[in-house]
Design a protein around this motif. Structure first.
Motif, mmCIF file in Angstrom:
data_model
loop_
_atom_site.group_PDB
_atom_site.id
_atom_site.type_symbol
_atom_site.label_atom_id
_atom_site.label_comp_id
_atom_site.label_asym_id
_atom_site.label_seq_id
_atom_site.Cartn_x
_atom_site.Cartn_y
_atom_site.Cartn_z
ATOM 1 N N UNK A 97 0.857 -1.185 0.000
ATOM 2 C CA UNK A 97 0.000 0.000 0.000
ATOM 3 C C UNK A 97 0.893 1.235 0.000
ATOM 4 N N UNK A 98 0.839 1.997 -1.091
ATOM 5 C CA UNK A 98 1.711 3.157 -1.273
ATOM 6 C C UNK A 98 1.310 4.352 -0.415
ATOM 7 N N UNK A 99 0.158 4.290 0.212
ATOM 8 C CA UNK A 99 -0.316 5.415 1.019
ATOM 9 C C UNK A 99 -0.343 5.092 2.512
ATOM 10 N N UNK A 100 0.313 4.007 2.887
ATOM 11 C CA UNK A 100 0.417 3.648 4.300
ATOM 12 C C UNK A 100 1.882 3.470 4.680
ATOM 13 N N UNK A 101 2.164 3.652 5.967
ATOM 14 C CA UNK A 101 3.505 3.444 6.497
ATOM 15 C C UNK A 101 3.608 2.011 7.027
ATOM 16 N N UNK A 102 4.747 1.355 6.784
ATOM 17 C CA UNK A 102 4.965 0.013 7.324
ATOM 18 C C UNK A 102 4.785 0.048 8.840
ATOM 19 N N UNK A 103 3.964 -0.827 9.381
ATOM 20 C CA UNK A 103 3.600 -0.740 10.791
ATOM 21 C C UNK A 103 4.807 -0.871 11.712
ATOM 22 N N UNK A 104 5.840 -1.640 11.300
ATOM 23 C CA UNK A 104 7.048 -1.751 12.126
ATOM 24 C C UNK A 104 7.786 -0.418 12.238
ATOM 25 N N UNK A 105 7.547 0.472 11.266
ATOM 26 C CA UNK A 105 8.238 1.763 11.251
ATOM 27 C C UNK A 105 7.453 2.859 11.969
ATOM 28 N N UNK A 106 6.160 2.645 12.182
ATOM 29 C CA UNK A 106 5.330 3.669 12.807
ATOM 30 C C UNK A 106 4.048 3.867 12.034
ATOM 31 N N UNK A 107 3.552 5.095 12.041
ATOM 32 C CA UNK A 107 2.323 5.397 11.307
ATOM 33 C C UNK A 107 2.485 6.731 10.584
ATOM 34 N N UNK A 108 1.409 7.184 9.947
ATOM 35 C CA UNK A 108 1.504 8.416 9.165
ATOM 36 C C UNK A 108 1.795 9.624 10.037
ATOM 37 N N UNK A 109 1.332 9.602 11.274
ATOM 38 C CA UNK A 109 1.654 10.700 12.186
ATOM 39 C C UNK A 109 3.148 10.781 12.436
ATOM 40 N N UNK A 110 3.790 9.613 12.555
ATOM 41 C CA UNK A 110 5.247 9.601 12.726
ATOM 42 C C UNK A 110 5.939 10.148 11.485
ATOM 43 N N UNK A 111 5.437 9.769 10.313
ATOM 44 C CA UNK A 111 6.043 10.279 9.083
ATOM 45 C C UNK A 111 5.913 11.802 9.011
ATOM 46 N N UNK A 112 4.732 12.308 9.344
ATOM 47 C CA UNK A 112 4.526 13.755 9.317
ATOM 48 C C UNK A 112 5.466 14.465 10.291
ATOM 49 N N UNK A 113 5.689 13.851 11.443
ATOM 50 C CA UNK A 113 6.610 14.438 12.424
ATOM 51 C C UNK A 113 8.043 14.429 11.895
ATOM 52 N N UNK A 114 8.407 13.343 11.222
ATOM 53 C CA UNK A 114 9.737 13.270 10.615
ATOM 54 C C UNK A 114 9.912 14.371 9.583
ATOM 55 N N UNK A 115 8.938 14.515 8.721
ATOM 56 C CA UNK A 115 9.022 15.527 7.672
ATOM 57 C C UNK A 115 9.119 16.924 8.278
ATOM 58 N N UNK A 116 8.317 17.182 9.314
ATOM 59 C CA UNK A 116 8.367 18.492 9.972
ATOM 60 C C UNK A 116 9.729 18.733 10.617
ATOM 61 N N UNK A 117 10.291 17.695 11.247
ATOM 62 C CA UNK A 117 11.595 17.831 11.878
ATOM 63 C C UNK A 117 12.698 18.097 10.872
#
Length: 591
Positions: A97-117
């Motif tokens: 699924x190209x619009x989901x984050x691998x669950x072992x890596x976290x979730x979309x909120x984590x990705x958004x936080x990474x991008x913001x950081x």
């Protein structure tokens, strides 16, 4: 979202009209300045970078915890290897699924936080675009294989194959897979074969189907609208298949990527991708150009074509070994390595842009492959190669751990490996009796992708500080007590601290970005000496490729100039024409 896209499109149009109107005198040495040309890119393989929750798997919160480290290193673009939802058959390059984050890596909120950081630290983020193939568990393929009349059937490449008089079935053609065996698998549900250049669980998409391209462009917009700055495009020259897909000739079977790559519709697809998506954003695009020769490079990256910004050409990183199937390290010479960079400088024009790299998630460690990873020589050897990468022509790409001089892992037995390519090759070569297990494993230990995927070595604590758990997904290199970020932070002469100084020097020296390149001594098998020149500014780089000292006289009566940086602390005579170089020593002078 729609309003955002309209605004982005308007801004992109204004910027495009402005750039096209730039007078010639605003070019830099004939090049159009771009942020991605001036960048230093750092690749992160999420599974191996930093584990935040003790499960032994690196994750996005772990990456966030190390953003200050990356900022201090001086890199300004992070390339994140696949973070998408995946069964993880091939290290995340089998996307479910190209619009989901691998669950072992976290979730979309984590990705958004990474991008913001990343943005807060004035860095940028590019992500992998893997669209030659998907996972066989994606909705598209589940539907496609369900029946011949399913609306998703043509999302993939299906063929009936051949049936002999005795009822024996054989694949549609003789295409081999990158991961051993046939590139075709028979699916019992519909009794047809599907194409997979890689693993059987990675079916190739059918880019001739317009709905496939529309889906790809949609998912690209999804991530660009989030704020990512571009894409590293996985095996992008393979998306257009050979016309008619006939059997490969015996000559083509010696190097299948050259037959698979750059199919007849590739320019059409890349033009469309640029027109429909990329031109509407300020992006960086770099294509993994397997099967692409240097002569074909400008057909992908010439800025007047509006396709890709740059590609990874594998001539240097694969020196001494093929770019297909299991291989062993072969012999190579310094003059061969130089000739690759010399050819790039002469063939690529001011309208093309290059990349410089000797490492990534698919290749063994630089210092173990090209240098000397013995305890006495590892540090200067690692520094030399990073000096070269950061002063040659093109955007430099670093891989996690390069800045520490991390080395290959001492693989011994098959169970040490995770790489599907090794496991498939073992079945194909050892279990069939072609080679002995001992010979196979000894050769693969030096080239396996797992060398790059062992966990990042952060400190001397248990499991190198990568995880608080006891079982990392792949074993930590046992030399982590000597090679780790914490120890190198405290050592002024470490690879880490040298890399910081080197990246800082490059950032303040436009000649290393836009300057002309000249190899001063192409045939010399011990020393690599070259200049980078921008207007009145001229810089000399001298590198001793070997574990013995060298006395080197600069050609044509040249004098070294003012020493700016050396990987070995010692005294240097100003403006000398003869240099006494220590083992693996590299120096940068301003002339």
């Amino acid at each position: 979202m729609f309003r955002t896209r309209i605004l982005r499109a308007f801004v992109a149009a204004v910027l495009l009209s402005f750039v096209s109107a730039i007078p010639a005198q605003q070019l830099v040495n004939g090049y159009e300045p771009k942020w991605w040309k001036e960048a230093v890119v750092y690749q992160i393989y999420p599974r191996s970078f930093k584990d935040s929750n003790g499960d032994g798997i690196g994750d996005i919160p772990g990456i966030i915890s190390k953003l200050d480290y990356l900022q201090k290193l001086g890199v300004n673009v992070i390339w994140l290897s696949p973070h998408y939802d995946s069964p993880n058959v091939d290290g995340g390059y089998d996307i479910r699924d190209y619009r989901k984050v691998m669950k072992e890596f976290g979730d979309m909120g984590d990705f958004d936080s990474l991008l913001a950081g990343i943005k807060q630290r004035h860095m940028r983020l590019i992500i992998d675009l893997v669209v030659n193939h998907t996972s066989d568990e994606t909705k598209w393929f589940v539907e496609s294989r369900s029946s011949k009349t399913n609306p998703y059937r043509d999302f993939y490449i299906w063929r009936p194959g051949h049936t002999a008089a005795d009822g024996t079935r054989t694949p549609p053609n003789n295409y081999p897979s990158y991961f051993s065996g046939s590139a075709w698998s028979l699916d019992p549900k519909t009794n047809e074969y599907y194409l997979h250049y890689f693993a059987a669980k990675q079916p190739d998409l059918n880019w001739d189907e317009p709905k496939v391209r529309a889906e790809v462009y949609s998912l690209m917009r999804f991530w660009l609208d989030k704020g990512v700055d571009g894409f590293r495009m996985d095996v992008i020259p393979l998306i257009s298949k050979p016309a008619g897909m006939p059997d490969l000739t015996p000559e083509q079977l010696q190097n299948p990527p050259n037959a698979y790559a750059n199919g007849p519709r590739l320019p059409e697809y890349l033009h469309e991708m640029n027109r429909e998506v990329l031109a509407k954003y300020d992006t960086m695009t770099v294509g993994e150009a397997t099967g692409t020769t240097l002569a074909q490079t400008n057909s992908l990256v010439d800025e007047r074509r509006h396709e890709l910004n740059m590609i990874f050409n594998f001539d240097a990183i694969k020196l001494g070994r093929p770019d297909f199937g299991p291989s062993v390290l072969g012999p190579w010479s310094l003059s061969q390595l130089k000739s690759i960079y010399d050819a790039h400088a002469s063939v690529l024009t001011k309208h093309d842009w290059d990349t410089v790299f000797l490492s990534n998630h698919d290749n063994p460690r630089i210092v173990s492959t090209f240098g000397d990873d013995s305890p006495a020589m590892r540090v200067p050897s690692a520094k030399l190669f990073e000096t070269m990468i950061l002063t040659l022509r093109g955007t430099p790409f670093l891989y996690q751990g390069d800045e520490l001089g991390m080395t290959d892992y001492p693989f011994k037995k098959l169970s040490d490996y995770n790489d599907i390519a090794i496991k498939n090759a073992y079945k194909d070569q050892v279990e069939s009796g072609k080679v002995s297990a001992e010979a196979f494993l000894a050769g693969q230990a030096k080239v396996t992708r797992d060398n790059a995927r062992t966990p990042m070595q952060w400190d001397g604590s248990s499991e190198a500080g990568f995880t608080t758990g006891d079982h990392p997904w792949l074993a930590v290199n046992p030399n982590y007590t000597e090679i780790n970020a914490a120890a190198e932070e405290a050592d002024p002469a470490s690879v880490l601290n040298y890399m910081r100084a080197l990246i800082k020097l490059r950032a303040g020296t436009r000649a290393f970005v836009y300057g002309d390149y000249k190899d001063l001594d192409p045939k010399n098998e011990k020393v690599y000496a070259y200049t980078r020149t921008l207007g009145e500014e001229k810089y000399l780089v001298v590198e001793n490729f070997g574990s013995s000292a060298q006395t080197y006289t600069l050609p044509d009566g040249l004098k070294a100039g003012t020493l700016l940086l050396s990987d070995i602390p010692s005294s240097h005579q100003a403006n000398a024409s003869t240099l006494n170089l220590g083992p693996w020593e590299s120096r940068i002078y301003k002339q």
